[in-house]
Design a protein around this motif. Sequence first.
Motif, PDB file in Angstrom:
ATOM      1  N   LEU A  94       7.050   7.353   1.330  1.00  0.00           N
ATOM      2  CA  LEU A  94       6.862   6.373   2.398  1.00  0.00           C
ATOM      3  C   LEU A  94       7.950   5.304   2.352  1.00  0.00           C
ATOM      4  O   LEU A  94       8.429   4.833   3.361  1.00  0.00           O
ATOM      5  CB  LEU A  94       5.470   5.749   2.286  1.00  0.00           C
ATOM      6  CG  LEU A  94       4.309   6.746   2.455  1.00  0.00           C
ATOM      7  CD1 LEU A  94       2.984   6.111   2.086  1.00  0.00           C
ATOM      8  CD2 LEU A  94       4.263   7.282   3.884  1.00  0.00           C
ATOM      9  N   GLY A  95       8.323   4.906   1.141  1.00  0.00           N
ATOM     10  CA  GLY A  95       9.405   3.928   0.992  1.00  0.00           C
ATOM     11  C   GLY A  95      10.703   4.650   0.668  1.00  0.00           C
ATOM     12  O   GLY A  95      10.687   5.808   0.274  1.00  0.00           O
ATOM     13  N   PHE A  96      11.825   3.986   0.861  1.00  0.00           N
ATOM     14  CA  PHE A  96      13.103   4.595   0.478  1.00  0.00           C
ATOM     15  C   PHE A  96      14.239   3.587   0.517  1.00  0.00           C
ATOM     16  O   PHE A  96      15.323   3.854   0.033  1.00  0.00           O
ATOM     17  CB  PHE A  96      13.454   5.790   1.377  1.00  0.00           C
ATOM     18  CG  PHE A  96      13.407   5.471   2.860  1.00  0.00           C
ATOM     19  CD1 PHE A  96      14.521   4.959   3.499  1.00  0.00           C
ATOM     20  CD2 PHE A  96      12.243   5.667   3.584  1.00  0.00           C
ATOM     21  CE1 PHE A  96      14.482   4.658   4.862  1.00  0.00           C
ATOM     22  CE2 PHE A  96      12.199   5.376   4.943  1.00  0.00           C
ATOM     23  CZ  PHE A  96      13.314   4.860   5.586  1.00  0.00           C
ATOM     24  N   LEU A 133      18.558  11.038   1.970  1.00  0.00           N
ATOM     25  CA  LEU A 133      18.211  10.250   3.159  1.00  0.00           C
ATOM     26  C   LEU A 133      17.898  11.175   4.344  1.00  0.00           C
ATOM     27  O   LEU A 133      17.200  10.804   5.280  1.00  0.00           O
ATOM     28  CB  LEU A 133      19.381   9.317   3.500  1.00  0.00           C
ATOM     29  CG  LEU A 133      19.087   8.102   4.383  1.00  0.00           C
ATOM     30  CD1 LEU A 133      17.932   7.280   3.849  1.00  0.00           C
ATOM     31  CD2 LEU A 133      20.330   7.242   4.515  1.00  0.00           C
ATOM     32  N   GLU A 134      18.418  12.388   4.270  1.00  0.00           N
ATOM     33  CA  GLU A 134      18.194  13.353   5.357  1.00  0.00           C
ATOM     34  C   GLU A 134      16.787  13.947   5.317  1.00  0.00           C
ATOM     35  O   GLU A 134      16.310  14.472   6.307  1.00  0.00           O
ATOM     36  CB  GLU A 134      19.222  14.497   5.273  1.00  0.00           C
ATOM     37  CG  GLU A 134      20.646  14.053   5.503  1.00  0.00           C
ATOM     38  CD  GLU A 134      20.861  13.553   6.922  1.00  0.00           C
ATOM     39  OE1 GLU A 134      20.569  14.323   7.848  1.00  0.00           O
ATOM     40  OE2 GLU A 134      21.294  12.400   7.088  1.00  0.00           O
ATOM     41  N   SER A 135      16.189  13.945   4.168  1.00  0.00           N
ATOM     42  CA  SER A 135      14.839  14.526   4.097  1.00  0.00           C
ATOM     43  C   SER A 135      13.963  13.685   3.169  1.00  0.00           C
ATOM     44  O   SER A 135      13.845  13.954   1.987  1.00  0.00           O
ATOM     45  CB  SER A 135      14.893  15.973   3.615  1.00  0.00           C
ATOM     46  OG  SER A 135      15.479  16.027   2.350  1.00  0.00           O
ATOM     47  N   ILE A 136      13.374  12.667   3.769  1.00  0.00           N
ATOM     48  CA  ILE A 136      12.607  11.713   2.964  1.00  0.00           C
ATOM     49  C   ILE A 136      11.151  12.127   2.904  1.00  0.00           C
ATOM     50  O   ILE A 136      10.517  12.353   3.945  1.00  0.00           O
ATOM     51  CB  ILE A 136      12.731  10.310   3.592  1.00  0.00           C
ATOM     52  CG1 ILE A 136      14.166   9.829   3.400  1.00  0.00           C
ATOM     53  CG2 ILE A 136      11.755   9.342   2.964  1.00  0.00           C
ATOM     54  CD1 ILE A 136      14.502   8.642   4.250  1.00  0.00           C
ATOM     55  N   VAL A 142       0.847  -1.201   0.000  1.00  0.00           N
ATOM     56  CA  VAL A 142       0.000   0.000   0.000  1.00  0.00           C
ATOM     57  C   VAL A 142       0.883   1.252   0.000  1.00  0.00           C
ATOM     58  O   VAL A 142       0.604   2.223  -0.701  1.00  0.00           O
ATOM     59  CB  VAL A 142      -0.966  -0.013   1.208  1.00  0.00           C
ATOM     60  CG1 VAL A 142      -1.605   1.350   1.409  1.00  0.00           C
ATOM     61  CG2 VAL A 142      -2.041  -1.074   1.016  1.00  0.00           C
ATOM     62  N   GLU A 143       1.969   1.208   0.742  1.00  0.00           N
ATOM     63  CA  GLU A 143       2.876   2.365   0.743  1.00  0.00           C
ATOM     64  C   GLU A 143       3.433   2.595  -0.663  1.00  0.00           C
ATOM     65  O   GLU A 143       3.541   3.730  -1.119  1.00  0.00           O
ATOM     66  CB  GLU A 143       4.017   2.169   1.751  1.00  0.00           C
ATOM     67  CG  GLU A 143       3.544   2.276   3.198  1.00  0.00           C
ATOM     68  CD  GLU A 143       4.690   2.263   4.205  1.00  0.00           C
ATOM     69  OE1 GLU A 143       5.850   2.038   3.807  1.00  0.00           O
ATOM     70  OE2 GLU A 143       4.405   2.483   5.403  1.00  0.00           O
ATOM     71  N   ASN A 144       3.787   1.520  -1.353  1.00  0.00           N
ATOM     72  CA  ASN A 144       4.272   1.677  -2.726  1.00  0.00           C
ATOM     73  C   ASN A 144       3.204   2.314  -3.607  1.00  0.00           C
ATOM     74  O   ASN A 144       3.491   3.178  -4.428  1.00  0.00           O
ATOM     75  CB  ASN A 144       4.677   0.322  -3.312  1.00  0.00           C
ATOM     76  CG  ASN A 144       6.065  -0.102  -2.836  1.00  0.00           C
ATOM     77  OD1 ASN A 144       6.809   0.703  -2.267  1.00  0.00           O
ATOM     78  ND2 ASN A 144       6.405  -1.362  -3.067  1.00  0.00           N
ATOM     79  N   SER A 145       1.957   1.870  -3.442  1.00  0.00           N
ATOM     80  CA  SER A 145       0.873   2.424  -4.260  1.00  0.00           C
ATOM     81  C   SER A 145       0.698   3.908  -3.969  1.00  0.00           C
ATOM     82  O   SER A 145       0.484   4.709  -4.873  1.00  0.00           O
ATOM     83  CB  SER A 145      -0.442   1.696  -3.966  1.00  0.00           C
ATOM     84  OG  SER A 145      -0.318   0.343  -4.334  1.00  0.00           O
ATOM     85  N   LEU A 146       0.795   4.273  -2.705  1.00  0.00           N
ATOM     86  CA  LEU A 146       0.638   5.688  -2.345  1.00  0.00           C
ATOM     87  C   LEU A 146       1.801   6.505  -2.895  1.00  0.00           C
ATOM     88  O   LEU A 146       1.612   7.591  -3.438  1.00  0.00           O
ATOM     89  CB  LEU A 146       0.524   5.831  -0.826  1.00  0.00           C
ATOM     90  CG  LEU A 146      -0.804   5.334  -0.257  1.00  0.00           C
ATOM     91  CD1 LEU A 146      -0.717   5.148   1.254  1.00  0.00           C
ATOM     92  CD2 LEU A 146      -1.949   6.283  -0.616  1.00  0.00           C
ATOM     93  N   ASP A 147       3.026   5.960  -2.764  1.00  0.00           N
ATOM     94  CA  ASP A 147       4.185   6.668  -3.321  1.00  0.00           C
ATOM     95  C   ASP A 147       4.037   6.861  -4.826  1.00  0.00           C
ATOM     96  O   ASP A 147       4.579   7.799  -5.397  1.00  0.00           O
ATOM     97  CB  ASP A 147       5.483   5.891  -3.036  1.00  0.00           C
ATOM     98  CG  ASP A 147       5.989   6.117  -1.609  1.00  0.00           C
ATOM     99  OD1 ASP A 147       5.557   7.109  -0.982  1.00  0.00           O
ATOM    100  OD2 ASP A 147       6.803   5.301  -1.125  1.00  0.00           O
ATOM    101  N   ALA A 148       3.302   5.953  -5.466  1.00  0.00           N
ATOM    102  CA  ALA A 148       3.135   6.042  -6.923  1.00  0.00           C
ATOM    103  C   ALA A 148       2.005   6.999  -7.284  1.00  0.00           C
ATOM    104  O   ALA A 148       1.609   7.094  -8.444  1.00  0.00           O
ATOM    105  CB  ALA A 148       2.864   4.652  -7.504  1.00  0.00           C
ATOM    106  N   LYS A 150      13.234   6.222  -5.216  1.00  0.00           N
ATOM    107  CA  LYS A 150      12.770   7.289  -4.318  1.00  0.00           C
ATOM    108  C   LYS A 150      13.874   8.155  -3.719  1.00  0.00           C
ATOM    109  O   LYS A 150      13.630   9.284  -3.351  1.00  0.00           O
ATOM    110  CB  LYS A 150      11.889   6.682  -3.230  1.00  0.00           C
ATOM    111  CG  LYS A 150      10.686   5.993  -3.877  1.00  0.00           C
ATOM    112  CD  LYS A 150       9.819   5.216  -2.945  1.00  0.00           C
ATOM    113  CE  LYS A 150       8.841   4.375  -3.773  1.00  0.00           C
ATOM    114  NZ  LYS A 150       8.030   3.475  -2.945  1.00  0.00           N
ATOM    115  N   ILE A 151      15.058   7.606  -3.580  1.00  0.00           N
ATOM    116  CA  ILE A 151      16.165   8.459  -3.140  1.00  0.00           C
ATOM    117  C   ILE A 151      17.385   8.173  -4.007  1.00  0.00           C
ATOM    118  O   ILE A 151      17.506   7.103  -4.618  1.00  0.00           O
ATOM    119  CB  ILE A 151      16.556   8.272  -1.641  1.00  0.00           C
ATOM    120  CG1 ILE A 151      16.933   6.815  -1.344  1.00  0.00           C
ATOM    121  CG2 ILE A 151      15.427   8.709  -0.722  1.00  0.00           C
ATOM    122  CD1 ILE A 151      17.516   6.603   0.045  1.00  0.00           C
ATOM    123  N   ASN A 152      18.281   9.145  -4.016  1.00  0.00           N
ATOM    124  CA  ASN A 152      19.459   9.063  -4.855  1.00  0.00           C
ATOM    125  C   ASN A 152      20.742   8.928  -4.071  1.00  0.00           C
ATOM    126  O   ASN A 152      21.589   8.100  -4.356  1.00  0.00           O
ATOM    127  CB  ASN A 152      19.590  10.376  -5.649  1.00  0.00           C
ATOM    128  CG  ASN A 152      19.224  10.166  -7.091  1.00  0.00           C
ATOM    129  OD1 ASN A 152      19.513   9.088  -7.625  1.00  0.00           O
ATOM    130  ND2 ASN A 152      18.600  11.156  -7.695  1.00  0.00           N
TER     131      ASN A 152
END
Length: 573
Positions: free
Chosen positions: A92-94, A86-89, A31-37, A79-81
């Motif tokens: 929901l996923g990372f 990582l300091e400001s996410i 569900v978190e993946n779906s929301l992130d999408a 979601k992150i590079n």
Amino acid sequence: MPIRVLAPEVVSRIAAGEVVERPASVVKELVENSLDAGSSQISVETRGGGVSLIRVTDNGVGIPVAELELAFQRYATSKINDLDDLESISSLGFRGEALPSIAAVAQVDIVACAIGESAGNYLSLREGITVNRGSQGRSQGTTVTVRNLLRNVPARLKFLKSPATENSHIANVVSQYALAFPEAKFTLAVDGRTILRTPGNGQLIDSIIEVYGLEIARNMLELSSEDGGWKGDSTFSSVLVKGMVGSPSISRSNRNYLSFFVNRRSIGSRLLAWAVEEAYHGLLMQGKHPVAVINISLPAEEVDVNIHPTKAEVKFQKERLVFSAVQKAVRRALLELAPVPRIEEVVTSYGAPSVPAQPLWASPAVDHSPTSPSSPVAQPTPTLSLPALRLLGQLSSSYIVAEGPEGLYIIDQHAAHERILFEQIQQQSSQREVEVQGLLEPATLEVTPRQDEILKTHYEKLAEFGFSIESFGDRTYLVRAVPVLLHRKDWAGALRELLDSLSAEDRGDWREKLAISFACHGAVKAGQALTDDEMRELLRQLEQTAAPNTCPHGRPTMIHLRSGQLEKEFHRS
Ligand code: ADP
Ligand code: MG
């Protein structure tokens, strides 16, 4: 054994153990993946407590065909590079761990269609390895299907609870995210039955209606946090608190109804629970907890979301600021929108030290233990049986004042009546002679998804206590009869409280919990004026109970001032 680096499949299995504790963890990640999408529609389907099947379908951005396989590689994320991210996410996923972890402990099929793609593509994985791929029609979005979860990890499988309990955890996860994202339409179908459906119209109150039902929703008050601003001590407060809290009239007997979202991530936090309960100080009865749905927004760099394996907790940089923002927002809503008369503790005229009488409204956090050593004046009477008492009158519409051979008795009418009913209910049910009152028209009872799962496993037992209940579709039940003791009382509240206090596994003490809850709801309330005859009858019945000195929750029903103590107080030798 010499030291060596573990093989990749062993590593994945170990890592999966962190992410996939139980079926509900898989639902949470998907569900978190779906929301992130960016999905506006998310449907969750489960079978067999989530072990046989979990399927999450969304209409988000999808995954391009070229990246499908990559999504299942460990530490692969869009979601992150870099370290700065990582300091400001803000997603929901990372960690890029969920999909590979799930694939390591289940059979996974994914079908995705990304923006700009004309058709969907699928991928089937077994033991984390792609065994099939191809194209398959579907509209934009992603569907992940997980089958035979944990079948290859018998040790973990063994620790799962009954399907009903696993379902209630799943229902809880979906409910939480439905509350956090009112703009997304959620559906949850368990074993082919839709148990939750939110409209996705952006109105929190409409999600609350679906998750908690109308009765709670009608009693919710909106929070309005002051926007961020300078806080005197030169810190800039950027904490925004929004959401809704229940008026004190709909308190619950546990903390399951406290939801916190930090930058829209569902988290558990004792700190925030405490902040909310502080705000209710003096407004809720002892042992009662509020209903609250609270969204906290603050700059992503002020919160560390990377401290917990399942991201279920966060760490605030400015803990005190967040605590006080939440507490103030809740307190303000309560005072402005639900002015509740505060019933003060009964204070005797002896002056300090005051009698530690049982306050009617006490904060659950504060111990009002009546046996505190600082109370030389009155102690709850230690004798077990109660002598015949002569009624003197009623105090504050809440206490019965009576005289006995050994001095003065101040009796908490609610607690005393609870004791009487508790023993009556236990006796009647053990002798199978509960008096039942048929309702003129059957009443409907709406329950939350979690309560629903519990009710299904217990509702035949409720019959023993005089309830005639049958299922009436979607989380709704028809109640045709109730125990006489609860007729014209808040029997629905009693039932809900009971469901909240039970778990699907409860086999043992549910009879006692049932009797306690029904006694509490059937008993006269504090603040209710009683006639002399009613009070005499209550005293007479209390005298006949086996344990007149405490209510079934263990709190004292009375304080006893012995004549000798009075003489001492008045310095009469
Ligand atoms: P994370 O969410 O931490 O990035 P996951 O393993 O959960 O890691 O997912 C890996 C990647 O797969 C995500 O970063 C995202 O790009 C993609 N992905 C997963 N689920 C979806 C989805 N439902 N819709 C779009 N993309 C998804
Ligand atoms: Mg993820």
